[in-house]
Write an enzyme that holds these catalytic residues in place. Structure first.
Site, PDB file in Angstrom:
ATOM      1  N   HIS A 140       0.917   2.055  -0.417  1.00 24.16           N
ATOM      2  CA  HIS A 140       0.048   1.023   0.155  1.00 24.16           C
ATOM      3  C   HIS A 140       0.933  -0.151   0.326  1.00 24.16           C
ATOM      4  O   HIS A 140       1.364  -0.995  -0.642  1.00 24.16           O
ATOM      5  CB  HIS A 140      -0.864   0.433  -1.247  1.00 24.16           C
ATOM      6  CG  HIS A 140      -1.829  -0.255  -1.107  1.00 24.16           C
ATOM      7  ND1 HIS A 140      -2.990  -0.020  -1.355  1.00 24.16           N
ATOM      8  CD2 HIS A 140      -1.819  -1.758  -0.586  1.00 24.16           C
ATOM      9  CE1 HIS A 140      -3.830  -1.209  -1.128  1.00 24.16           C
ATOM     10  NE2 HIS A 140      -3.132  -2.187  -0.708  1.00 24.16           N
TER      11      HIS A 140
ATOM     12  N   CYS B 159      -2.996  -5.086   4.331  1.00 24.20           N
ATOM     13  CA  CYS B 159      -2.147  -4.004   3.855  1.00 24.20           C
ATOM     14  C   CYS B 159      -2.125  -2.664   4.498  1.00 24.20           C
ATOM     15  O   CYS B 159      -3.474  -2.452   5.255  1.00 24.20           O
ATOM     16  CB  CYS B 159      -2.214  -3.649   2.437  1.00 24.20           C
ATOM     17  SG  CYS B 159      -1.828  -4.742   1.129  1.00 24.20           S
TER      18      CYS B 159
ATOM     19  N   THR C  76      -6.150   5.442  -2.037  1.00 23.68           N
ATOM     20  CA  THR C  76      -5.964   4.004  -2.328  1.00 23.68           C
ATOM     21  C   THR C  76      -7.117   2.972  -1.795  1.00 23.68           C
ATOM     22  O   THR C  76      -7.610   3.475  -0.760  1.00 23.68           O
ATOM     23  CB  THR C  76      -4.619   3.238  -1.712  1.00 23.68           C
ATOM     24  OG1 THR C  76      -4.188   2.250  -2.363  1.00 23.68           O
ATOM     25  CG2 THR C  76      -4.625   3.377  -0.200  1.00 23.68           C
TER      26      THR C  76
END
Lengths: 160, 202
Positions: free
Chosen positions: A46, A29, A23
């Site tokens: 994520h 995040c 990711t």
């Protein structure tokens, strides 16, 4: 080279075969990896926000929230036969140094805390982490070795 | 998807706002600045991130928030190298971020964001006769995905999607490209639609 699966913001993936889960551009995040290396099971989410209570349609947003993402990854891995789950996490940075007060200011910290709490509740030990700071991260989990490679544009590459 | 009327209103906001921001940038540069027809729609997070170069594009971002009658997050984004060229031109000396001149360049970059987005806000508030306040700028120099996340946080209404208004700015004389991105908070434009007599359910 194993297949690379890309996980977008607020998304998640679960795999039962050797794979690289990736990711890109984690800021505040948090990238959550839950895996059972002996049984070749791996997953990544994520995570964007701590708590799904604000969601109006959780079914569409499982990967977005710390609480729902962790529960779902652990459930699906156990359903596939996982016995010894482990977790690694990375992210939760503070990208902007705000000069004024705003809720999103400490969202990275809140995401980290929420992911850790959810992992404890799901009985998944956290074995490695690279969290906080002020840098964005791109992460790549190699399911065959259990290595998590963390790349930044400003402070180089790290492996946990 | 937004309906036609909403799209038209958002595009017009992008047009008017970005035209004034472009004029401000053009004054700073002493060069013409062109804007493209704005895009405005409801799109997935991934699509929005792709539009601004893909999650890992090394980017300079200035972020300001609108408060008052319109609540929104505004981002001025430029590839890092372009932002360095722009700052160098204003400082009238060579410039790189993360050098010993970093703090000076960050101040200049935030001031650029302030001027552009301030112009954007003023033109919209004049057009619609609304009161729009702008916060002080904050900046980040990193992967664009990581920069953009903070602006997507408030979008929870449509799953992993957000409403955005994007206008591309470019100055061919200096080979500079940038994006002015407006992400409204939920219900932020109700007062705008009311003022324009747009039926948002129509």
């Amino acid at each position: 080279m194993d297949e690379v699966v890309r996980i977008g913001i607020a998304e998640y993936a679960v795999s039962q075969k050797p794979i690289i889960l990736r990711t890109a551009g984690l800021g505040s995040c948090v990238g959550v990896i839950i895996y059972d290396q002996e049984r070749g099971l791996s997953s990544m989410a994520h995570v964007m926000l701590p708590d799904s209570a604000i969601s109006r349609n959780v079914a569409l947003e499982i990967g977005k929230f710390a609480d729902t993402a962790v529960v779902e990854l652990a459930r699906r891995l156990r359903h596939s036969g996982a016995i010894r789950l482990r977790a690694k996490i990375a992210g939760g940075a503070q990208m902007f140094q705000f000069k004024y007060e705003h809720e999103s200011m400490r969202i990275g910290e809140r995401n980290i805390a929420a992911v850790k709490l959810a992992l404890r509740k799901a009985n998944v030990p956290l074995v490695a982490e690279d969290v906080g700071g002020t840098n964005g991260r791109t992460i790549e989990f190699h399911s065959t070795t259990g290595r998590l490679v963390i790349r930044t544009v400003n402070v180089g590459t790290l492996e946990i | 998807m937004l309906n036609r009327m909403e799209q038209d209103v958002f595009r017009e906001i992008g047009n008017i706002g970005a035209a004034h921001a472009a004029t401000a940038l053009s004054t700073l540069l002493g060069q013409p600045v062109e804007i493209e027809v704005p895009s405005a729609d409801l799109e997935s997070f991934s699509t929005i991130i792709e539009r601004v170069g893909g999650a890992e594009a090394y980017t300079a971002g200035a972020l300001l928030r609108f408060s008052g009658d319109i609540k929104a997050c505004l981002l001025f984004l430029m590839p890092l190298e372009d932002a360095e060229k722009l700052v160098a031109q204003l400082l009238q000396q060579p410039f790189r971020f993360f050098s010993d001149q970093h703090a000076l360049g960050v101040s200049a970059w935030e001031e650029i964001g302030n001027i552009l987005i301030g112009a954007y806000a003023r033109s919209i508030s004049d057009w619609l006769n609304l009161s729009v306040h702008v916060t002080v700028p904050a900046s980040a120099f990193d992967m664009v995905g990581a920069i953009l996340e903070v602006a997507l946080l408030e979008s929870t209404k449509f799953g992993n999607m957000a409403v955005y208004i994007d206008t591309r700015l470019s100055s061919s004389g200096n080979d500079l490209n940038g994006h002015l991105l407006l992400l409204p908070e939920e219900g932020a434009f109700t007062s705008v639609f009311e003022r324009l007599g747009v039926d948002i359910d129509g």
